[in-house]
Design an enzyme around this catalytic site. Structure first.
Site, PDB file in Angstrom:
ATOM      1  N   ASP A  13      -5.429 131.260   2.464  1.00  0.00           N
ATOM      2  CA  ASP A  13      -5.100 130.717   1.513  1.00  0.00           C
ATOM      3  C   ASP A  13      -5.086 131.667   0.603  1.00  0.00           C
ATOM      4  O   ASP A  13      -5.336 131.768  -1.118  1.00  0.00           O
ATOM      5  CB  ASP A  13      -6.114 129.687   0.582  1.00  0.00           C
ATOM      6  CG  ASP A  13      -6.821 128.655   1.542  1.00  0.00           C
ATOM      7  OD1 ASP A  13      -6.066 128.341   1.662  1.00  0.00           O
ATOM      8  OD2 ASP A  13      -7.910 128.264   1.436  1.00  0.00           O
ATOM      9  N   LYS A  16       0.389 132.441   1.047  1.00  0.00           N
ATOM     10  CA  LYS A  16       0.759 132.319   2.062  1.00  0.00           C
ATOM     11  C   LYS A  16       2.439 131.640   1.806  1.00  0.00           C
ATOM     12  O   LYS A  16       4.166 132.415   2.013  1.00  0.00           O
ATOM     13  CB  LYS A  16       0.789 132.731   3.506  1.00  0.00           C
ATOM     14  CG  LYS A  16      -0.087 132.805   4.196  1.00  0.00           C
ATOM     15  CD  LYS A  16      -0.813 132.791   4.987  1.00  0.00           C
ATOM     16  CE  LYS A  16      -1.451 131.067   5.488  1.00  0.00           C
ATOM     17  NZ  LYS A  16      -2.473 130.828   4.893  1.00  0.00           N
ATOM     18  N   LYS A  18       3.677 130.053  -1.174  1.00  0.00           N
ATOM     19  CA  LYS A  18       4.320 131.256  -2.517  1.00  0.00           C
ATOM     20  C   LYS A  18       5.018 132.140  -2.340  1.00  0.00           C
ATOM     21  O   LYS A  18       6.303 132.579  -2.450  1.00  0.00           O
ATOM     22  CB  LYS A  18       3.766 132.034  -3.401  1.00  0.00           C
ATOM     23  CG  LYS A  18       4.142 132.649  -4.581  1.00  0.00           C
ATOM     24  CD  LYS A  18       3.604 132.842  -5.161  1.00  0.00           C
ATOM     25  CE  LYS A  18       4.059 133.739  -6.637  1.00  0.00           C
ATOM     26  NZ  LYS A  18       4.003 134.448  -8.054  1.00  0.00           N
ATOM     27  N   GLY A  40      -3.031 124.408   3.929  1.00  0.00           N
ATOM     28  CA  GLY A  40      -3.244 123.791   2.299  1.00  0.00           C
ATOM     29  C   GLY A  40      -1.861 124.601   1.640  1.00  0.00           C
ATOM     30  O   GLY A  40      -3.287 125.507   1.172  1.00  0.00           O
ATOM     31  N   HIS A  41      -0.685 124.468   1.699  1.00  0.00           N
ATOM     32  CA  HIS A  41       0.021 125.507   1.166  1.00  0.00           C
ATOM     33  C   HIS A  41       0.814 125.154   0.546  1.00  0.00           C
ATOM     34  O   HIS A  41       1.261 124.095  -0.150  1.00  0.00           O
ATOM     35  CB  HIS A  41       1.385 125.521   2.331  1.00  0.00           C
ATOM     36  CG  HIS A  41       1.213 126.532   3.612  1.00  0.00           C
ATOM     37  ND1 HIS A  41       1.525 127.179   4.864  1.00  0.00           N
ATOM     38  CD2 HIS A  41      -0.684 126.880   3.429  1.00  0.00           C
ATOM     39  CE1 HIS A  41       0.722 126.828   4.645  1.00  0.00           C
ATOM     40  NE2 HIS A  41      -0.571 127.502   5.283  1.00  0.00           N
ATOM     41  N   GLN A 234      -3.579 129.284   8.540  1.00  0.00           N
ATOM     42  CA  GLN A 234      -4.690 129.791   8.738  1.00  0.00           C
ATOM     43  C   GLN A 234      -4.663 131.190   8.142  1.00  0.00           C
ATOM     44  O   GLN A 234      -4.170 131.412   7.909  1.00  0.00           O
ATOM     45  CB  GLN A 234      -5.507 129.178   9.449  1.00  0.00           C
ATOM     46  CG  GLN A 234      -5.704 128.390  10.081  1.00  0.00           C
ATOM     47  CD  GLN A 234      -5.043 127.227  10.319  1.00  0.00           C
ATOM     48  OE1 GLN A 234      -4.526 127.129  11.133  1.00  0.00           O
ATOM     49  NE2 GLN A 234      -5.328 126.519   8.979  1.00  0.00           N
TER      50      GLN A 234
HETATM   51  P1  GDP Z   1      -1.319 129.671   1.438  1.00  0.00           P
HETATM   52  O1  GDP Z   1      -2.926 128.878   2.296  1.00  0.00           O
HETATM   53  O2  GDP Z   1      -1.542 131.593   1.903  1.00  0.00           O
HETATM   54  O3  GDP Z   1       0.007 129.534   1.191  1.00  0.00           O
HETATM   55  O4  GDP Z   1      -2.076 129.623  -0.448  1.00  0.00           O
HETATM   56  P2  GDP Z   1      -2.882 128.293  -1.132  1.00  0.00           P
HETATM   57  O5  GDP Z   1      -1.857 127.325  -1.757  1.00  0.00           O
HETATM   58  O6  GDP Z   1      -3.833 127.536  -0.045  1.00  0.00           O
HETATM   59  O7  GDP Z   1      -3.972 128.822  -2.055  1.00  0.00           O
HETATM   60  C1  GDP Z   1      -2.665 129.451  -3.012  1.00  0.00           C
HETATM   61  C2  GDP Z   1      -2.923 129.685  -4.182  1.00  0.00           C
HETATM   62  O8  GDP Z   1      -2.908 130.778  -5.412  1.00  0.00           O
HETATM   63  C3  GDP Z   1      -2.542 128.307  -5.057  1.00  0.00           C
HETATM   64  O9  GDP Z   1      -2.446 127.339  -5.674  1.00  0.00           O
HETATM   65  C4  GDP Z   1      -0.597 128.755  -5.728  1.00  0.00           C
HETATM   66  O10 GDP Z   1      -0.155 128.131  -6.227  1.00  0.00           O
HETATM   67  C5  GDP Z   1      -1.598 129.751  -6.106  1.00  0.00           C
HETATM   68  N1  GDP Z   1      -1.318 131.515  -6.299  1.00  0.00           N
HETATM   69  C6  GDP Z   1       0.030 131.865  -5.629  1.00  0.00           C
HETATM   70  N2  GDP Z   1       0.150 133.163  -5.773  1.00  0.00           N
HETATM   71  C7  GDP Z   1      -0.257 133.218  -7.062  1.00  0.00           C
HETATM   72  C8  GDP Z   1      -1.058 134.963  -8.050  1.00  0.00           C
HETATM   73  O11 GDP Z   1      -0.119 135.227  -7.281  1.00  0.00           O
HETATM   74  N3  GDP Z   1      -1.616 134.947  -9.550  1.00  0.00           N
HETATM   75  C9  GDP Z   1      -1.735 133.150  -9.046  1.00  0.00           C
HETATM   76  N4  GDP Z   1      -2.605 133.537 -10.674  1.00  0.00           N
HETATM   77  N5  GDP Z   1      -1.997 132.195  -8.204  1.00  0.00           N
HETATM   78  C10 GDP Z   1      -0.817 132.438  -7.228  1.00  0.00           C
HETATM   79  P1  IMO Z   2      -4.036 127.987   5.245  1.00  0.00           P
HETATM   80  O1  IMO Z   2      -2.969 127.943   6.151  1.00  0.00           O
HETATM   81  C1  IMO Z   2      -8.925 128.380   4.707  1.00  0.00           C
HETATM   82  C2  IMO Z   2     -10.423 126.814   7.742  1.00  0.00           C
HETATM   83  C3  IMO Z   2     -11.734 125.076   7.765  1.00  0.00           C
HETATM   84  C4  IMO Z   2     -13.081 126.471   8.866  1.00  0.00           C
HETATM   85  C5  IMO Z   2     -12.155 126.898   9.671  1.00  0.00           C
HETATM   86  C6  IMO Z   2     -12.244 125.866  11.190  1.00  0.00           C
HETATM   87  O2  IMO Z   2      -4.117 127.010   3.876  1.00  0.00           O
HETATM   88  O3  IMO Z   2      -4.766 129.342   4.884  1.00  0.00           O
HETATM   89  P2  IMO Z   2     -10.352 123.714  11.383  1.00  0.00           P
HETATM   90  O4  IMO Z   2     -10.359 122.252  10.739  1.00  0.00           O
HETATM   91  O5  IMO Z   2      -9.354 124.736  11.209  1.00  0.00           O
HETATM   92  O6  IMO Z   2     -11.200 123.263  12.582  1.00  0.00           O
HETATM   93  O7  IMO Z   2     -11.713 124.634  10.517  1.00  0.00           O
HETATM   94  O8  IMO Z   2     -11.291 126.913   8.740  1.00  0.00           O
HETATM   95  N1  IMO Z   2     -10.040 126.796   7.642  1.00  0.00           N
HETATM   96  C7  IMO Z   2      -9.009 127.068   6.368  1.00  0.00           C
HETATM   97  N2  IMO Z   2      -9.580 128.075   5.677  1.00  0.00           N
HETATM   98  N3  IMO Z   2      -7.401 127.950   4.641  1.00  0.00           N
HETATM   99  C8  IMO Z   2      -6.927 127.587   5.200  1.00  0.00           C
HETATM  100  O9  IMO Z   2      -5.489 127.083   5.906  1.00  0.00           O
HETATM  101  C9  IMO Z   2      -7.845 126.898   6.104  1.00  0.00           C
HETATM  102  N4  IMO Z   2      -7.896 126.157   7.510  1.00  0.00           N
HETATM  103  C10 IMO Z   2      -8.888 126.404   8.687  1.00  0.00           C
HETATM  104  O10 IMO Z   2     -12.612 126.235   6.530  1.00  0.00           O
HETATM  105  O11 IMO Z   2     -13.750 127.305   8.068  1.00  0.00           O
HETATM  106 MG    MG Z   3      -3.840 126.953   1.614  1.00  0.00          MG
END
Ligand code: GDP
Ligand code: IMO
Ligand code: MG
Length: 437
Positions: A13, A16, A18, A40-41, A234
Site C-alpha cells: 500500500d 505503487k 499511483k 488493492g491498487h 504486495q
Molecule cells: P498500492 O497498493 O501500493 O497501490 O497503494 P494503495 O492504493 O493500496 O494505497 C495508497 C493510497 O494512497 C491510495 O488511496 C492512493 O490514492 C493514495 N496516495 C498515493 N500517493 C499519494 C500521495 O502522494 N499523497 C496522498 N495523500 N495520497 C496518496
Molecule cells: P498491495 O498490492 C498490504 C498482507 C495481508 C497479510 C499478508 C498475507 O495493495 O500493496 P495474503 O492474503 O496475501 O495471504 O495475506 O499479506 N497483504 C497485503 N498488505 N498490501 C497488499 O497488497 C497486501 N496483500 C497481502 O494483510 O498480512
Molecule cells: Mg494496496
C-alpha cells in the site's frame, strides 16, 4: 526498450498504483507479475477513483496493453467483475492478455485459507482470505490448474471436477476434526461440485479470447523497442523468502519475482523503482519496529486514510524506516525510490526517520532475517522539525519548504540511492520531480 519494475519497498500500500499510473503514460505494456486479488491498487484520475485488484493499473490508458503475467494467481469471478466495472465506466479491457501459465484460484483455496487462519488460533497471519496462499501451495505441489487449460473446456471440466471432489473431502474432514477439538466453528460456504464445474466452464469460455503466450509477447515487444512496465503487488517485506515469515504473502514481490513472474530475464530489467510512503504502514500481523501505538499513529492513519482498499481493515502506522528501505535496496537492486504521501506529514511538529536498529543496546550490522529478531529491535531515529505547511499544490522541488527538503535528503543519505518522484496528493498530477536527472 527499457523494462521498468515497480516494487513495494515496505509492507504494501505504498502507492505503487499511483506511480504506475504516472509512468504508464510513457509505456505500451503494463504487466502484473505476482500476487492476485489480495492487492488493492488505487488510482485517482480527476473525480474518478479506481480500486484495482487484478487488472494492471496501466489499463486506464487506451494505448497500454494490460498483461496478467505467468506469476499471478487469478480469481476469475473477481477478474470479470473488475472488467465489467471498468467497462461500465468507459475503460476498455478488450486488450487484456492473461498468461496461459498463470494459475487459477478456485473456491477451495478460499476455504483452505480460512481453515489455516482458524487453525492458528490467536496468532493468525491476518491474510486477506482470498485463497492466495493455498493457490500458490497447489502450484508448488504441482496440483494447480492453469489459465491455459480453459482452451479445452471438456478436459478442464474433468480436471475441475476431480480437484473439487478431492478438496471437498479434505475440507469436510478438516471441519469435522476442528469441531471434535472444540475449536470455534468456521462458517465455510458449501462446495457444490457440479455448480463449481458449471460456473468455471462459463468463466473459462469468457477467458479464452484473453489467453496469450505472454512470455513470448513480452520478449517480442521488448525486442521491437516497446517500453514495458512490470507492476509489483504486495511488497518486499511481505515476500515469501525475504519478508517477516510467516507474516508474509505467498509470492515473490521482490524484483527477482518480476523476472520469474513475467519471463523477462534478470538482465532485461533496466530500472527498478522502489515505492515507499513518507511513513510506514502494515496491515495484518507481524513485527513492525517503528509502529506508533499512540495519538501520532492515529493521526497518520486519519490523515493518510489508512484503511485497506480490499478488506477495509485499519492499517497499522509508524515512522518511516529508512534502515528497512536500505535492505530493500539490496534485495531488489533498486535504482531509485519514489516516495509518496509526503503531504500526510504536513501537520506534524516533528518528523522522525529510523536510520538503524539496536538489539540489547548493541548496533547490528545486518538487517534481521527472522521475524523473532525483528520483533526485538529498538529503532534509532533522526528527529527533524516538521514543515507545518500544505505541500499538496507544490509541483516544483524549488518550492518545497526547507524542512521537507531536509527530510528527503536524510532519507536519500540513509538509503544510498536517489529519490526520483515525490507524491504530494492522491491525484494523478500531485507529484514533483525531486531528482535533478
Ligand atoms: P498500492 O497498493 O501500493 O497501490 O497503494 P494503495 O492504493 O493500496 O494505497 C495508497 C493510497 O494512497 C491510495 O488511496 C492512493 O490514492 C493514495 N496516495 C498515493 N500517493 C499519494 C500521495 O502522494 N499523497 C496522498 N495523500 N495520497 C496518496
Ligand atoms: P498491495 O498490492 C498490504 C498482507 C495481508 C497479510 C499478508 C498475507 O495493495 O500493496 P495474503 O492474503 O496475501 O495471504 O495475506 O499479506 N497483504 C497485503 N498488505 N498490501 C497488499 O497488497 C497486501 N496483500 C497481502 O494483510 O498480512
Ligand atoms: Mg494496496
Amino acid at each position: 526498450m527499457p523494462v521498468t519494475v515497480v516494487v513495494g519497498a515496505q509492507w504494501g500500500d505504498e502507492g505503487k498504483a499511483k506511480v504506475i499510473d504516472l509512468l504508464a503514460e510513457q509505456h505500451s505494456i503494463v504487466a502484473r507479475y505476482q500476487g492476485g486479488h489480495n492487492a488493492g491498487h488505487t488510482v485517482v484520475v480527476g473525480d474518478e477513483r479506481y480500486a484495482l485488484q487484478l487488472i494492471p493499473s496501466g489499463v486506464l490508458y487506451p494505448h497500454v496493453t494490460p498483461v496478467i503475467g505467468n506469476g499471478v494467481v487469478v480469481d476469475l469471478p473477481t477478474l470479470f467483475k473488475e472488467m465489467d466495472s471498468l467497462e461500465s465506466r468507459g475503460v476498455s479491457c478488450a486488450a487484456l492478455k492473461v498468461s496461459r501459465l498463470a494459475h487459477l484460484i478456485l473456491p477451495w483455496h478460499q476455504a483452505h485459507d480460512a481453515l489455516a487462519e482458524a487453525a492458528r488460533g490467536d496468532q493468525p497471519i491476518g491474510t486477506t482470505l482470498k485463497g492466495i496462499g493455498p493457490a500458490y501451495a497447489d502450484k508448488a505441489r504441482r496440483l494447480g490448474i492453469r489459465a491455459g487449460e480453459v482452451a479445452d473446456l471438456d478436459t478442464f471440466a474433468v480436471t475441475v471436477r476431480a480437484r473439487a471432489t478431492a478438496e471437498k473431502a479434505l475440507i469436510d474432514q478438516a471441519v469435522t476434526a476442528a469441531a471434535a477439538t472444540g475449536s470455534p466453528v468456521i462458517d465455510l460456504p458449501d462446495l457444490d461440485i457440479e455448480l463449481i464445474v458449471e460456473q468455471w466452464c462459463e468463466y473459462g469460455r469468457r477467458l479464452q479470447p484473453h489467453l496469450a503466450d505472454t512470455v513470448g509477447m513480452l520478449h517480442d515487444a521488448r525486442e521491437a523497442g516497446a517500453d514495458i512496465l512490470l507492476e509489483g503487488a504486495q511488497a518486499t517485506f511481505l515476500d515469501l523468502d525475504h519478508g517477516t515469515y510467516p507474516y508474509v504473502t505467498s509470492s515473490s514481490p521482490t524484483a527477482g519475482g518480476a523476472s520469474a513472474g513475467s519471463g523477462l530475464g534478470p538482465r532485461h530489467l533496466d530500472r527498478i523503482i522502489g515505492i515507499t510512503k513518507a511513513y510506514t504502514t502494515r496491515v495484518g500481523a507481524g513485527p513492525f519496529p517503528t509502529e506508533l501505538l499512540d495519538a501520532l499513529g492515529d493521526k497518520l492513519i486519519d490523515v493518510g486514510h489508512e484503511y485497506g482498499t480490499v478488506t477495509g481493515r485499519r492499517r497499522r502506522a509508524g515512522w518511516l524506516d529508512a534502515y528497512m528501505l536500505r535492505h530493500a535496496v539490496r534485495l531488489n537492486s533498486l535504482t531509485e525510490f519514489a516516495l509518496t504521501k509526503l503531504d500526510v506529514l504536513d501537520g506534524f511538529d516533528e518528523v522522525r526517520i529510523c536510520t538503524g536498529y539496536r538489539i540489547n543496546g548493541q548496533a547490528i550490522s545486518h538487517y534481521p532475517d527472522t521475524a523473532t529478531e525483528l520483533a526485538m529491535v529498538e529503532p534509532e531515529y533522526v528527529t527533524l522539525p516538521g514543515w507545518r505547511s500544505d505541500l499538496t499544490a507544490i509541483r516544483d522541488r524549488a518550492e518545497l519548504p526547507s524542512a521537507a527538503a531536509e527530510f528527503l535528503r536524510v532519507v536519500e543519505h540513509t538509503v544510498g540511492i536517489p529519490i526520483d518522484i515525490v507524491g504530494v496528493g492522491a491525484a494523478r498530477d500531485a507529484y514533483l520531480k525531486w531528482s535533478r536527472t
